[in-house]
Scaffold this motif. Sequence first.
Motif, PDB file in Angstrom:
ATOM      1  N   PRO A 220       0.825  -1.217   0.000  1.00  0.00           N
ATOM      2  CA  PRO A 220       0.000   0.000   0.000  1.00  0.00           C
ATOM      3  C   PRO A 220       0.858   1.267   0.000  1.00  0.00           C
ATOM      4  N   ILE A 221       0.504   2.200  -0.884  1.00  0.00           N
ATOM      5  CA  ILE A 221       1.270   3.438  -1.032  1.00  0.00           C
ATOM      6  C   ILE A 221       0.389   4.609  -0.619  1.00  0.00           C
ATOM      7  N   ASP A 222       0.874   5.398   0.306  1.00  0.00           N
ATOM      8  CA  ASP A 222       0.169   6.604   0.717  1.00  0.00           C
ATOM      9  C   ASP A 222       0.129   7.588  -0.461  1.00  0.00           C
ATOM     10  N   PRO A 223      -1.032   8.167  -0.759  1.00  0.00           N
ATOM     11  CA  PRO A 223      -1.104   9.143  -1.859  1.00  0.00           C
ATOM     12  C   PRO A 223      -0.092  10.271  -1.734  1.00  0.00           C
ATOM     13  N   ARG A 224       0.251  10.641  -0.510  1.00  0.00           N
ATOM     14  CA  ARG A 224       1.236  11.709  -0.324  1.00  0.00           C
ATOM     15  C   ARG A 224       2.607  11.291  -0.844  1.00  0.00           C
ATOM     16  N   VAL A 225       2.922   9.987  -0.732  1.00  0.00           N
ATOM     17  CA  VAL A 225       4.201   9.500  -1.258  1.00  0.00           C
ATOM     18  C   VAL A 225       4.203   9.594  -2.782  1.00  0.00           C
ATOM     19  N   ARG A 226       3.071   9.261  -3.392  1.00  0.00           N
ATOM     20  CA  ARG A 226       2.982   9.379  -4.848  1.00  0.00           C
ATOM     21  C   ARG A 226       3.134  10.839  -5.283  1.00  0.00           C
ATOM     22  N   LEU A 227       2.535  11.746  -4.539  1.00  0.00           N
ATOM     23  CA  LEU A 227       2.676  13.158  -4.863  1.00  0.00           C
ATOM     24  C   LEU A 227       4.131  13.596  -4.755  1.00  0.00           C
ATOM     25  N   ALA A 228       4.801  13.151  -3.677  1.00  0.00           N
ATOM     26  CA  ALA A 228       6.202  13.525  -3.497  1.00  0.00           C
ATOM     27  C   ALA A 228       7.071  12.937  -4.600  1.00  0.00           C
ATOM     28  N   ALA A 229       6.779  11.689  -4.988  1.00  0.00           N
ATOM     29  CA  ALA A 229       7.559  11.054  -6.054  1.00  0.00           C
ATOM     30  C   ALA A 229       7.368  11.790  -7.376  1.00  0.00           C
ATOM     31  N   ALA A 230       6.124  12.150  -7.693  1.00  0.00           N
ATOM     32  CA  ALA A 230       5.852  12.864  -8.939  1.00  0.00           C
ATOM     33  C   ALA A 230       6.525  14.229  -8.939  1.00  0.00           C
ATOM     34  N   ASP A 231       6.462  14.918  -7.812  1.00  0.00           N
ATOM     35  CA  ASP A 231       7.076  16.238  -7.714  1.00  0.00           C
ATOM     36  C   ASP A 231       8.590  16.149  -7.911  1.00  0.00           C
ATOM     37  N   ALA A 232       9.224  15.139  -7.271  1.00  0.00           N
ATOM     38  CA  ALA A 232      10.670  14.968  -7.411  1.00  0.00           C
ATOM     39  C   ALA A 232      11.039  14.575  -8.840  1.00  0.00           C
ATOM     40  N   ALA A 233      10.215  13.729  -9.459  1.00  0.00           N
ATOM     41  CA  ALA A 233      10.498  13.311 -10.826  1.00  0.00           C
ATOM     42  C   ALA A 233      10.404  14.493 -11.792  1.00  0.00           C
ATOM     43  N   LEU A 234       9.418  15.361 -11.591  1.00  0.00           N
ATOM     44  CA  LEU A 234       9.308  16.548 -12.440  1.00  0.00           C
ATOM     45  C   LEU A 234      10.529  17.446 -12.285  1.00  0.00           C
ATOM     46  N   ALA A 235      10.968  17.641 -11.052  1.00  0.00           N
ATOM     47  CA  ALA A 235      12.135  18.490 -10.819  1.00  0.00           C
ATOM     48  C   ALA A 235      13.384  17.901 -11.453  1.00  0.00           C
TER      49      ALA A 235
ATOM     50  N   ALA B  74       7.682   9.689 -16.002  1.00  0.00           N
ATOM     51  CA  ALA B  74       7.647   8.916 -14.761  1.00  0.00           C
ATOM     52  C   ALA B  74       6.704   9.555 -13.749  1.00  0.00           C
ATOM     53  N   ALA B  75       6.674  10.889 -13.732  1.00  0.00           N
ATOM     54  CA  ALA B  75       5.771  11.591 -12.811  1.00  0.00           C
ATOM     55  C   ALA B  75       4.319  11.300 -13.159  1.00  0.00           C
ATOM     56  N   ALA B  76       3.983  11.322 -14.433  1.00  0.00           N
ATOM     57  CA  ALA B  76       2.607  11.032 -14.834  1.00  0.00           C
ATOM     58  C   ALA B  76       2.249   9.586 -14.524  1.00  0.00           C
ATOM     59  N   LYS B  77       3.195   8.663 -14.711  1.00  0.00           N
ATOM     60  CA  LYS B  77       2.927   7.244 -14.470  1.00  0.00           C
ATOM     61  C   LYS B  77       2.650   6.964 -13.004  1.00  0.00           C
ATOM     62  N   VAL B  78       3.424   7.565 -12.099  1.00  0.00           N
ATOM     63  CA  VAL B  78       3.254   7.267 -10.677  1.00  0.00           C
ATOM     64  C   VAL B  78       1.932   7.816 -10.151  1.00  0.00           C
ATOM     65  N   LEU B  79       1.339   8.763 -10.870  1.00  0.00           N
ATOM     66  CA  LEU B  79       0.050   9.321 -10.456  1.00  0.00           C
ATOM     67  C   LEU B  79      -1.114   8.686 -11.215  1.00  0.00           C
ATOM     68  N   THR B  80      -0.828   7.683 -12.009  1.00  0.00           N
ATOM     69  CA  THR B  80      -1.885   6.975 -12.744  1.00  0.00           C
ATOM     70  C   THR B  80      -2.277   5.732 -11.960  1.00  0.00           C
TER      71      THR B  80
ATOM     72  N   GLY C 137      -1.541  16.770 -14.401  1.00  0.00           N
ATOM     73  CA  GLY C 137      -1.718  17.661 -15.536  1.00  0.00           C
ATOM     74  C   GLY C 137      -0.425  18.362 -15.896  1.00  0.00           C
ATOM     75  N   GLU C 138       0.325  18.814 -14.892  1.00  0.00           N
ATOM     76  CA  GLU C 138       1.617  19.460 -15.146  1.00  0.00           C
ATOM     77  C   GLU C 138       2.580  18.480 -15.796  1.00  0.00           C
ATOM     78  N   ALA C 139       2.587  17.222 -15.306  1.00  0.00           N
ATOM     79  CA  ALA C 139       3.486  16.220 -15.871  1.00  0.00           C
ATOM     80  C   ALA C 139       3.147  15.946 -17.334  1.00  0.00           C
ATOM     81  N   LEU C 140       1.874  15.812 -17.638  1.00  0.00           N
ATOM     82  CA  LEU C 140       1.459  15.570 -19.017  1.00  0.00           C
ATOM     83  C   LEU C 140       1.778  16.765 -19.910  1.00  0.00           C
ATOM     84  N   LEU C 141       1.623  17.959 -19.355  1.00  0.00           N
ATOM     85  CA  LEU C 141       1.949  19.162 -20.113  1.00  0.00           C
ATOM     86  C   LEU C 141       3.425  19.169 -20.490  1.00  0.00           C
TER      87      LEU C 141
ATOM     88  N   LEU D 294      11.627  23.066 -12.321  1.00  0.00           N
ATOM     89  CA  LEU D 294      10.847  22.896 -13.543  1.00  0.00           C
ATOM     90  C   LEU D 294      10.430  24.249 -14.112  1.00  0.00           C
ATOM     91  N   ILE D 295       9.914  25.123 -13.244  1.00  0.00           N
ATOM     92  CA  ILE D 295       9.426  26.422 -13.695  1.00  0.00           C
ATOM     93  C   ILE D 295      10.579  27.302 -14.162  1.00  0.00           C
TER      94      ILE D 295
END
Length: 861
Positions: free
Chosen positions: A338-353, A359-365, A379-383, A475-476
Amino acid sequence: MAEDLDPLACAAALLHRPAALVVLAGAPGSGRTTLLRRITAAVPGPAHTGGGLAMLSTTPALALSRAVRARLPAHDVHLLAEAVHSRVRGGLLVLDDLQYADPATLAALPLLATHCRVLVALRTPHRLPAAVTDALRAAGAAWLSVPPLDPDAALDLARRTATGLTEPALAAVLARAGGNPLAITALARQAAAGRAAAGADIDQVAYAIATALADLPRPARTALAALGLLGRPAPAALLGPGAADLHAAGLVTAGPAGTLLPVSTYVAETAAGLLDAAGRVELHTRLAELTPPAEAARHLAAAGDLAGAHRLALSAADRATGGDRAALLLFACDLDTPIDPRVRLAAADAALAAGRPAAAAKVLTTPGPLGIEADVLRGEALLQAGAPAAARTAVAGVPDASPTPVLAGRDRVLLLAELAADPAAARELAGKIAYRYPHPPPGVAAALAAVQAANHTPGWDTALAAAATPGGDPLITRWSAWLLVEHLVAAGRLVEAATAARRAAEDCATDLAYGWQTRFAAVADWAAALHGSSAAPHDPAARHDPGAPHDPGGRVDSSGPAQPGAAAGAAPGAVERPDRVPEEVGFDPDLVLKRSGNLADRAVPDEARGYATAATALIEADTGLLGAARARLDAGPDHPAVGWVTQETAWLDGQPDRATKQSPARTPGLLAGLHAITARWAAHDLGVRGAPPIPSGLPAPARRTLTAWATGTGFTAAADGWRPVALREQVRCLLAAGLTDADPQRAVAALLDAERLADNAGLTVLAGRARRGLRRHHVHRDTRSPRSGDQLTRRETDVLRLVAAGEPTRRIAGQLGISAETVDTHIRAGMRKLGARTRTEAAALAFATFPNSPETPKDGR
């Protein structure tokens, strides 16, 4: 490759080429590693050695990272190949145990083989996918089988292994071993210990290894199995009391920093394979207690403790940064727990950076919803992954009543998705969003600045520069910096563009963001090549006068007056408008040619390769190396900058019929103007009359030049407008003035200025055109530089350089603006001074004989 050929000689011969891939394939214990070392020693140049590891076969780019001793961008195969090539260069890349190599390494090898010398060893049988082996063979690989030891070598090995064996015992060992060095060694030791060989139906190598390991004390077998599971050198303290026995048995050797490594990784991995399931779990668990958290997490996962591995990976991620943090968080999310949604958010954020939007979009799918914050991040990852329509869909369900940070993220995605689809509609949406955020957060501010830049709204440069200031969201800031640089180039503000790009590249290099780094480095060199800055430190007339009003030529021409540059004391991050090119920009054409040429020849993203190819080819064409420029352009990507340089090279090469096409619709700003200017020159050379429409949105110097072509006057004023922008275009305007002015005195003055500027900047072809124009006014510029003993004159050097490039006499004469007879005179003079029998020999000797001639450029150009 014929079986009776010597693989050592074949491989060494192949690897003397600039680029080659040699695969040594052989059975376990066949001596692949030994042959690998012998070939490496026989090949000149530095060797970068690494290889695959069974325990870490899924760790991205591990085999290549071991070879070049650096962390690598494993998420993108092209960037991975570029990062390795930049370190190996002319050396030899050596990879052992390719059967354990990770997928990223296997995917990068065909790309590396086109630019590097690569030597790999592969154990057979192996489990590599057929697609991998097909790709290696398609890359031109020489597939060499490691032959068994010949009888004399096998006998010598057996005797050295067990000195007391009788001749009949040695013969029995050799008959059973079949020329396999590992089997020979093991069976010879068995025979020396008085034990009989196994039955004929048992695999000799497996039996030999298993029997040899059975002779070890239990602590030694455990230590060797630990080395097999670790897949890396380890200190004796970690291996336990068995390390001493391993050393005494000759199964390990000293590694770096006091560590021990197995003589044969296959033997160590076999030792690990001999463990039963419970023993393997126990050893992985013990290693997890003795290794750093990031490594320990993987051991716990291998031991089946997925929850413990998950916790340890998160703990390690808390202490990591950049790409390492992203890799750990993504690993934690891949575990079947089981993965806490907050961990997925942190992983996606780190992957984007870290520049890994896919990879960020995949971990949030996930099958179930993760919440509106995850929707915005996805949405940011897909963009960023280039899917604006999917990004819009991802954030469509985020309500207006969401918390401010979430709402701001949603609006940013919607605005940028709209900008990609309909820039005009995005401008209207930007007004609504700006009204909603009187003080917009950084992400929204960057998106609003992007819309301003697309519509050339006053102040767009300051807004984008502020969004690109390092220190915020990587990223920005990087995305904003890229937009800033591209729009500055389009506006003709080349010095500022190069300065901003160099600084952004340095920032990206710190975080190993190779994709961004290569793009920024390439566009900086493109701006340098266009600026033609070699005159900046030498020719006062080619520098902007600090006391004169700043020419608005660096601005995109719009319906209103040109906007002033960023003022002194502007907000941090504002674009600088230097009066002189700063040294760090690297506006030396020789350095630009070297840097951009290296990039253009590597496996980098098409955006970077396009700019690098254009920069290199433009310098080559301007200096007379037209054949080299054409070949480079033919192999280049479909890119706007490459398109114009192709057109320009055709015109420089005296082929105006191939240089008349106008700018493609997707070519913006300065490039659109350059396309149109080159087309006007081509029409002039062909005698075609008419004044095509002037494209809109051009920098002022380009618009003034095209207006001068339309009216037949004003070229000298247009040349002044190019002075702080692009030297070569200043020269072309002076050429046009000299060719079109009815007053001979003014025409000659313009042509003399064009010749002086072109000569100072090394613009060989343009200088030749100026001399041809001067001859029409009976001004002959074929004067010789003062001689210094037997040194080559500058003109002789120019001629011999073009001879070395393979240019015939007629083309050399055309490029230098002299007669064919004069070319022959210079060639004969060079041959006499150099003692050469042929023109080709003279060209080859020219730069080796007089490398420090005061009249010869240091690089021989």
